[in-house]
Design an enzyme around this catalytic site. Structure first.
Site, PDB file in Angstrom:
ATOM      1  N   GLU A   1      -1.497   6.844  -3.210  1.00  0.00           N
ATOM      2  CA  GLU A   1      -2.562   7.604  -2.536  1.00  0.00           C
ATOM      3  C   GLU A   1      -3.337   8.402  -3.581  1.00  0.00           C
ATOM      4  O   GLU A   1      -2.840   8.607  -4.696  1.00  0.00           O
ATOM      5  CB  GLU A   1      -1.932   8.558  -1.515  1.00  0.00           C
TER       6      GLU A   1
ATOM      7  N   GLU B   1       3.825   0.015 -10.814  1.00  0.00           N
ATOM      8  CA  GLU B   1       5.221  -0.274 -10.426  1.00  0.00           C
ATOM      9  C   GLU B   1       6.212   0.529 -11.272  1.00  0.00           C
ATOM     10  O   GLU B   1       7.235   0.025 -11.701  1.00  0.00           O
ATOM     11  CB  GLU B   1       5.491  -1.781 -10.447  1.00  0.00           C
TER      12      GLU B   1
ATOM     13  N   ALA C   1       0.839  -1.215   0.000  1.00  0.00           N
ATOM     14  CA  ALA C   1       0.000   0.000   0.000  1.00  0.00           C
ATOM     15  C   ALA C   1       0.864   1.251   0.000  1.00  0.00           C
ATOM     16  O   ALA C   1       1.254   1.757   1.054  1.00  0.00           O
ATOM     17  CB  ALA C   1      -0.937  -0.028   1.200  1.00  0.00           C
TER      18      ALA C   1
END
Ligand code: FAD
Length: 382
Positions: free
Chosen positions: A129, A362, A126
């Site tokens: 955001e 990623e 995680a």
């Protein structure tokens, strides 16, 4: 049957070749005719089955040794060739627990890694955001120390395994310094986190926006030192970057095989599509792209496993080329299939959706180009 001649390349050991055979057999027995009717149930089942088969052990550190990147890449290529969801289930166990493998204490490793490896605990990473994706140094979620606890407040989004994970490896601001110097990483049990929204994407997998509403975790849930979170996040991503390329390679190889088979069978005039020179040119370009990706991926993976070289540029090149060229290979396969190529239920149609996000997550392709260029410029003479 995919082309497996690359397994003869010198990057591999006999153990890698045995692993590739075992993966192939497992996929033949477990991935065919598998439909994701109920996504969460299917993903949980895949994690358990991959764990029971012993493959998830590849995702975690074995004592002090890091996961073997060639094995991870072989696994992802083979799984992606057969099932995007199986590849996803496998990959997230590695990414979600990677920080523990690389930086965790003996106790953290003992508590979590065996469960991740057996498929009993589902892992998630995680970082992203709502206001901060590519620019991870700007993470706003905060973690404040309160006695023997950390208190986490904030929001994360686009978190894979969101809603089914058992823990979220969470990055939050602890304020030791500005930007990237003030972040830390934490193991947060899933029951403390609120799933605010499930996110539906073009190639569905469990994905969610999460809320951390004064989440209290013990002081020893921090991974590494306070202030090291950015480095931990980047090293984790770097370990798995090549394997994103490997998944893309699996998709591309499958698209090429689907195209070959379709072209040989589809009637066109007095012959088949495969007799057509334009089709042959396309097939040649597709095969070239697949081989180039494989070379870049297994070179970078080999470098990473052998150590001694900084392979960040090679890993970025592998991810960039494999994901971008897989998109082009799959697009050619769709085009070659004509109307069938955009029809639900036809393999190349789902590949077309499966590949897209890999160019974004990623480290988007633009970010990979930046990594490559900065590395080149660092070494260039003035
Ligand atoms: C299917 C899926 C699964 C995901 N799973 C996870 C997960 O498990 N955990 C997690 O933490 N995150 C996850 N993400 C989030 C993902 O990592 C981010 O979407 C990604 O980092 C990009 O962030 P962003 O979406 O905020 O886009 P932004 O950062 O706003 O970037 C938007 C676009 O701008 C361009 N761009 C960005 N930076 C640069 C640059 N430096 N130079 C030039 N152009 C640039 C790129 O084209 C980029 O796509 C997932 C995303 C998707 C789509």
């Amino acid at each position: 049957m995919p082309d497996r001649s690359f397994l003869a390349w010198p990057f591999f050991t006999p153990a890698h070749r045995e692993l590739a055979d075992a993966l192939e057999t497992w996929c033949a027995d477990n991935c065919a005719d598998r439909y994701a009717e109920e996504l969460d149930t299917e993903c949980r089942a895949l994690v358990r089955e991959l764990g029971a088969a012993g493959f998830l052990k590849l995702c975690v550190a074995d004592g002090d040794s890091r996961p073997d990147v060639r094995s991870l890449a072989l696994a992802r290529e083979t799984l992606a060739y057969n099932s995007a969801l199986a590849d996803f289930a496998f990959a997230m166990q590695g990414l979600g627990s990677g920080a523990i493998s690389l930086f965790g204490t003996v106790e953290q490793k003992r508590e979590w890694l065996p469960r991740v490896a057996s498929g009993q605990a589902i892992a998630a990473f995680a970082m992203t955001e709502p206001e901060c994706g590519s620019d991870a140094a700007n993470i706003q979620t905060s973690a404040m120390r309160d006695g023997n606890e950390w208190v986490i407040v904030g929001e994360k989004t686009y978190i894979s395994n969101g809603g089914i994970a058992d823990f979220y490896l969470t990055f939050a601001r602890t304020g030791e310094g500005e930007g990237s110097r003030g972040l830390s990483a934490f193991i947060v049990p899933a029951e403390l986190v609120t799933v605010e929204e499930r996110i539906d994407v073009i190639a569905p997998h469990p994905l969610a926006r999460l809320k951390y509403d004064n989440v209290r975790i013990p002081a020893d849930a921090i991974v590494g030192e306070a202030g090291e979170g950015f480095r931990i996040g980047m090293e984790t991503l770097n370990l798995f970057r090549v394997t994103v390329g490997a998944a893309a390679l699996g998709f591309a190889r499958r698209a090429l095989d689907e195209a070959l088979s379709y072209a040989k069978n589809r009637r066109l005039g007095s012959g088949t599509l495969a007799d057509n020179a334009v089709t042959q040119e396309k097939l040649a370009d597709m095969a070239l792209a697949v081989d180039a990706s494989a070379l870049l991926i297994y070179r970078a993976a080999w470098q990473q496993d052998e150590g001694g070289v900084d392979n960040r540029r090679a890993a970025a090149m592998a991810k960039l080329h494999a994901t971008e060229s897989a998109q082009a290979v799959i697009d050619s396969a769709v085009q070659m299939h004509g109307g069938a190529g955009v029809t639900r239920g036809v393999k190349v149609e789902s590949l077309y959706r499966d590949i897209r996000a890999l160019r974004i997550y990623e480290g988007a392709s633009e970010v990979q180009r930046q990594i490559i260029a900065r590395d080149l410029l660092k070494g260039a003479s003035t």
